[in-house]
Design a protein around this motif. Structure first.
Motif, PDB file in Angstrom:
ATOM      1  N   LYS A   1      59.836  78.069  18.562  1.00 18.45           N
ATOM      2  CA  LYS A   1      59.528  78.313  20.081  1.00 18.45           C
ATOM      3  C   LYS A   1      59.606  76.789  20.548  1.00 18.45           C
ATOM      4  CE  LYS A   1      59.153  82.629  20.679  1.00 18.45           C
ATOM      5  NZ  LYS A   1      60.066  83.462  21.730  1.00 18.45           N
ATOM      6  N   ILE A   2      60.400  76.699  21.825  1.00 13.65           N
ATOM      7  CA  ILE A   2      60.523  75.320  22.354  1.00 13.65           C
ATOM      8  C   ILE A   2      60.313  75.235  23.897  1.00 13.65           C
ATOM      9  CG2 ILE A   2      61.970  73.258  23.043  1.00 13.65           C
ATOM     10  CD1 ILE A   2      63.541  73.933  20.269  1.00 13.65           C
ATOM     11  N   LYS A   3      59.421  74.289  24.464  1.00 13.29           N
ATOM     12  CA  LYS A   3      59.052  74.180  25.664  1.00 13.29           C
ATOM     13  C   LYS A   3      59.655  72.747  26.202  1.00 13.29           C
ATOM     14  CE  LYS A   3      55.477  77.765  26.090  1.00 13.29           C
ATOM     15  NZ  LYS A   3      54.160  78.016  26.548  1.00 13.29           N
ATOM     16  N   GLN A   4      60.069  72.333  27.099  1.00 15.29           N
ATOM     17  CA  GLN A   4      60.415  71.127  27.462  1.00 15.29           C
ATOM     18  C   GLN A   4      60.587  70.917  29.082  1.00 15.29           C
ATOM     19  OE1 GLN A   4      63.977  71.009  24.970  1.00 15.29           O
ATOM     20  NE2 GLN A   4      65.284  70.387  26.649  1.00 15.29           N
ATOM     21  N   ARG A   5      60.237  69.715  29.392  1.00 15.01           N
ATOM     22  CA  ARG A   5      60.322  69.192  30.667  1.00 15.01           C
ATOM     23  C   ARG A   5      60.916  67.772  30.625  1.00 15.01           C
ATOM     24  NH1 ARG A   5      57.009  71.887  34.850  1.00 15.01           N
ATOM     25  NH2 ARG A   5      55.784  73.759  33.786  1.00 15.01           N
ATOM     26  N   TYR A   6      61.122  67.016  31.984  1.00 18.78           N
ATOM     27  CA  TYR A   6      61.667  65.678  31.865  1.00 18.78           C
ATOM     28  C   TYR A   6      60.616  64.896  32.900  1.00 18.78           C
ATOM     29  CZ  TYR A   6      65.465  67.826  29.416  1.00 18.78           C
ATOM     30  OH  TYR A   6      66.272  68.448  28.639  1.00 18.78           O
ATOM     31  N   ILE A   7      60.931  63.676  32.361  1.00 12.92           N
ATOM     32  CA  ILE A   7      60.093  62.667  33.101  1.00 12.92           C
ATOM     33  C   ILE A   7      61.168  61.526  33.705  1.00 12.92           C
ATOM     34  CG2 ILE A   7      58.631  60.805  32.976  1.00 12.92           C
ATOM     35  CD1 ILE A   7      57.178  62.510  30.556  1.00 12.92           C
ATOM     36  N   GLN A   8      61.013  61.227  34.963  1.00 14.84           N
ATOM     37  CA  GLN A   8      61.746  60.221  35.189  1.00 14.84           C
ATOM     38  C   GLN A   8      60.934  58.913  35.632  1.00 14.84           C
ATOM     39  OE1 GLN A   8      65.547  59.901  36.212  1.00 14.84           O
ATOM     40  NE2 GLN A   8      64.445  57.890  35.895  1.00 14.84           N
ATOM     41  N   GLN A   9      61.184  57.799  34.938  1.00 12.19           N
ATOM     42  CA  GLN A   9      60.578  56.479  35.612  1.00 12.19           C
ATOM     43  C   GLN A   9      61.571  55.554  36.091  1.00 12.19           C
ATOM     44  OE1 GLN A   9      57.567  54.823  32.776  1.00 12.19           O
ATOM     45  NE2 GLN A   9      57.749  56.759  31.417  1.00 12.19           N
ATOM     46  N   ASP A  10      61.063  54.755  36.945  1.00 11.01           N
ATOM     47  CA  ASP A  10      61.900  53.844  37.430  1.00 11.01           C
ATOM     48  C   ASP A  10      62.707  52.939  36.754  1.00 11.01           C
ATOM     49  OD1 ASP A  10      60.952  54.865  40.273  1.00 11.01           O
ATOM     50  OD2 ASP A  10      59.426  53.046  40.146  1.00 11.01           O
ATOM     51  N   ASN A  11      63.837  52.799  36.755  1.00  8.64           N
ATOM     52  CA  ASN A  11      64.925  52.009  36.112  1.00  8.64           C
ATOM     53  C   ASN A  11      64.801  52.233  34.393  1.00  8.64           C
ATOM     54  OD1 ASN A  11      65.396  50.508  38.336  1.00  8.64           O
ATOM     55  ND2 ASN A  11      63.441  49.154  38.158  1.00  8.64           N
TER      56      ASN A  11
ATOM     57  N   SER B   1      59.613  75.289  33.451  1.00 11.80           N
ATOM     58  CA  SER B   1      60.064  74.475  32.028  1.00 11.80           C
ATOM     59  C   SER B   1      61.104  75.214  31.534  1.00 11.80           C
ATOM     60  CB  SER B   1      58.782  74.296  31.379  1.00 11.80           C
ATOM     61  OG  SER B   1      58.205  75.489  30.861  1.00 11.80           O
ATOM     62  N   ILE B   2      61.832  74.413  30.662  1.00 13.53           N
ATOM     63  CA  ILE B   2      62.661  75.076  29.537  1.00 13.53           C
ATOM     64  C   ILE B   2      61.818  75.733  28.629  1.00 13.53           C
ATOM     65  CG2 ILE B   2      64.598  74.363  27.949  1.00 13.53           C
ATOM     66  CD1 ILE B   2      65.951  74.012  30.790  1.00 13.53           C
ATOM     67  N   ARG B   3      62.052  76.853  28.450  1.00 16.70           N
ATOM     68  CA  ARG B   3      61.638  77.889  27.409  1.00 16.70           C
ATOM     69  C   ARG B   3      62.714  78.354  26.654  1.00 16.70           C
ATOM     70  NH1 ARG B   3      58.680  79.527  31.726  1.00 16.70           N
ATOM     71  NH2 ARG B   3      59.282  81.424  31.734  1.00 16.70           N
ATOM     72  N   LYS B   4      62.634  78.191  25.444  1.00 19.78           N
ATOM     73  CA  LYS B   4      63.755  78.810  24.554  1.00 19.78           C
ATOM     74  C   LYS B   4      63.170  79.149  23.034  1.00 19.78           C
ATOM     75  CE  LYS B   4      65.896  74.323  23.769  1.00 19.78           C
ATOM     76  NZ  LYS B   4      67.141  73.625  23.912  1.00 19.78           N
ATOM     77  N   CYS B   5      64.027  79.788  22.235  1.00 16.77           N
ATOM     78  CA  CYS B   5      64.013  79.964  21.112  1.00 16.77           C
ATOM     79  C   CYS B   5      64.942  79.505  20.251  1.00 16.77           C
ATOM     80  CB  CYS B   5      63.551  81.458  20.527  1.00 16.77           C
ATOM     81  SG  CYS B   5      62.795  81.830  18.872  1.00 16.77           S
ATOM     82  N   ARG B   6      65.117  78.484  19.366  1.00 18.57           N
ATOM     83  CA  ARG B   6      66.129  77.959  18.696  1.00 18.57           C
ATOM     84  C   ARG B   6      66.287  78.507  17.141  1.00 18.57           C
ATOM     85  NH1 ARG B   6      67.266  71.649  19.129  1.00 18.57           N
ATOM     86  NH2 ARG B   6      68.316  72.489  20.756  1.00 18.57           N
ATOM     87  N   TYR B   7      67.366  79.002  16.948  1.00 18.51           N
ATOM     88  CA  TYR B   7      67.429  79.568  15.646  1.00 18.51           C
ATOM     89  C   TYR B   7      68.328  78.605  14.900  1.00 18.51           C
ATOM     90  CZ  TYR B   7      65.656  83.830  17.652  1.00 18.51           C
ATOM     91  OH  TYR B   7      64.915  84.841  18.196  1.00 18.51           O
ATOM     92  N   HIS B   8      67.949  78.481  13.557  1.00 14.10           N
ATOM     93  CA  HIS B   8      69.036  77.365  12.745  1.00 14.10           C
ATOM     94  C   HIS B   8      69.649  78.212  11.922  1.00 14.10           C
ATOM     95  CE1 HIS B   8      66.500  74.027  14.172  1.00 14.10           C
ATOM     96  NE2 HIS B   8      65.606  74.754  14.152  1.00 14.10           N
ATOM     97  N   ILE B   9      70.981  78.424  12.057  1.00 13.75           N
ATOM     98  CA  ILE B   9      72.032  79.431  11.497  1.00 13.75           C
ATOM     99  C   ILE B   9      73.124  78.538  10.868  1.00 13.75           C
ATOM    100  CG2 ILE B   9      73.603  81.288  11.641  1.00 13.75           C
ATOM    101  CD1 ILE B   9      71.950  82.069  14.141  1.00 13.75           C
ATOM    102  N   PRO B  10      73.149  78.516   9.384  1.00 10.88           N
ATOM    103  CA  PRO B  10      74.175  77.834   8.619  1.00 10.88           C
ATOM    104  C   PRO B  10      75.633  78.404   8.932  1.00 10.88           C
ATOM    105  CG  PRO B  10      72.958  79.325   7.191  1.00 10.88           C
ATOM    106  CD  PRO B  10      72.258  79.550   8.517  1.00 10.88           C
ATOM    107  N   TYR B  11      76.485  77.719   8.745  1.00  8.57           N
ATOM    108  CA  TYR B  11      78.051  77.936   9.104  1.00  8.57           C
ATOM    109  C   TYR B  11      78.724  76.935   8.462  1.00  8.57           C
ATOM    110  CZ  TYR B  11      82.398  78.894  11.444  1.00  8.57           C
ATOM    111  OH  TYR B  11      83.694  79.067  11.813  1.00  8.57           O
TER     112      TYR B  11
END
Length: 218
Positions: A36-46, A100-110
């Motif tokens: 389960k992943i949650k993420q946001r973003y930060i912007q700093q000058d330059n 925020s971005i909220r998602k479930c990430r599944y790891h699937i072999p291919y």
């Protein structure tokens, strides 16, 4: 604002492709490892935009990515941070209209690849995006996606765009829009096309016997 020290780290070049999934998943996703992943973003000058991520509410990471004209992939730096740093940095994230971005990430072999299947939550209409990372440009260009993958959106849709520009960034992609968006015209890639095409012809004669049964229908 919490100070996070970026120690001297080797640059990681990220080679990846992204595909929008438009068809139903033909297997039970929960049978595969997931987070389960949650993420946001930060912007700093330059400074490049930084990604603030929580994984299963037990692991916290700060990631910095930026483009480099010398290479096709993105340059990535990532560090682990404490929960206290995560909370402090969270207060400085760029406001986003849909949260925020909220998602479930599944790891699937291919086959020789690992598909990261991102299933977003209701605030982003439960869209599904598959990401595949590669160890080299050659491997990236030789990759043949499963038939059930929708349009490639590598250069058009990113988590940052979903965070800041939802839903306008996804609107052009529908069940009737099957156009493939690729990076084959990138100057670096153009130089490799002739060499890789020879390898590709040889690979076409081989059977993909190593592809996992679980993902063969996708």
């Amino acid at each position: 604002m919490e100070t996070v020290i970026w120690y001297n780290m080797d640059e990681i070049i990220e080679y990846e492709k992204k595909y929008l999934i438009l068809s139903p998943i033909p297997f039970k996703k929960d049978n595969f490892p997931h987070q389960k992943i949650k993420q946001r973003y930060i912007q700093q000058d330059n400074k490049p935009v930084q990604r603030l991520r929580s994984i299963d509410n037990i692991s916290y990471k700060l990631t910095q990515k930026y483009n480099n004209k010398r290479v096709v992939g993105k340059v990535e730096h990532e560090i682990d941070i404490s929960y206290e740093q995560f909370i402090s940095l969270k207060e400085h994230c760029i406001p986003a209209p849909y949260g925020s971005i909220r998602k479930c990430r599944y790891h699937i072999p291919y086959g020789n690849y690992m598909i990261e299947l991102d299933c977003f939550e209701e605030n982003m209409d439960n869209i599904i995006i598959a990401e595949v990372e590669f160890t080299s440009i050659d491997a990236m260009l030789l990759f043949t996606p499963p038939d059930r993958f929708g349009p490639e959106v590598t250069t058009h849709i990113s988590n940052k765009k979903l965070y800041l520009q939802w839903p306008s960034c996804i609107t052009p992609y529908s069940t009737t829009n099957k156009k493939k968006y690729t990076i084959k015209h990138h100057p670096v890639v153009v130089q490799l096309i002739k060499r890789i095409s020879k390898t590709k012809k040889k690979l076409r004669s081989l059977k993909d016997s190593e592809k996992s049964i679980s993902f063969a229908k996708l």
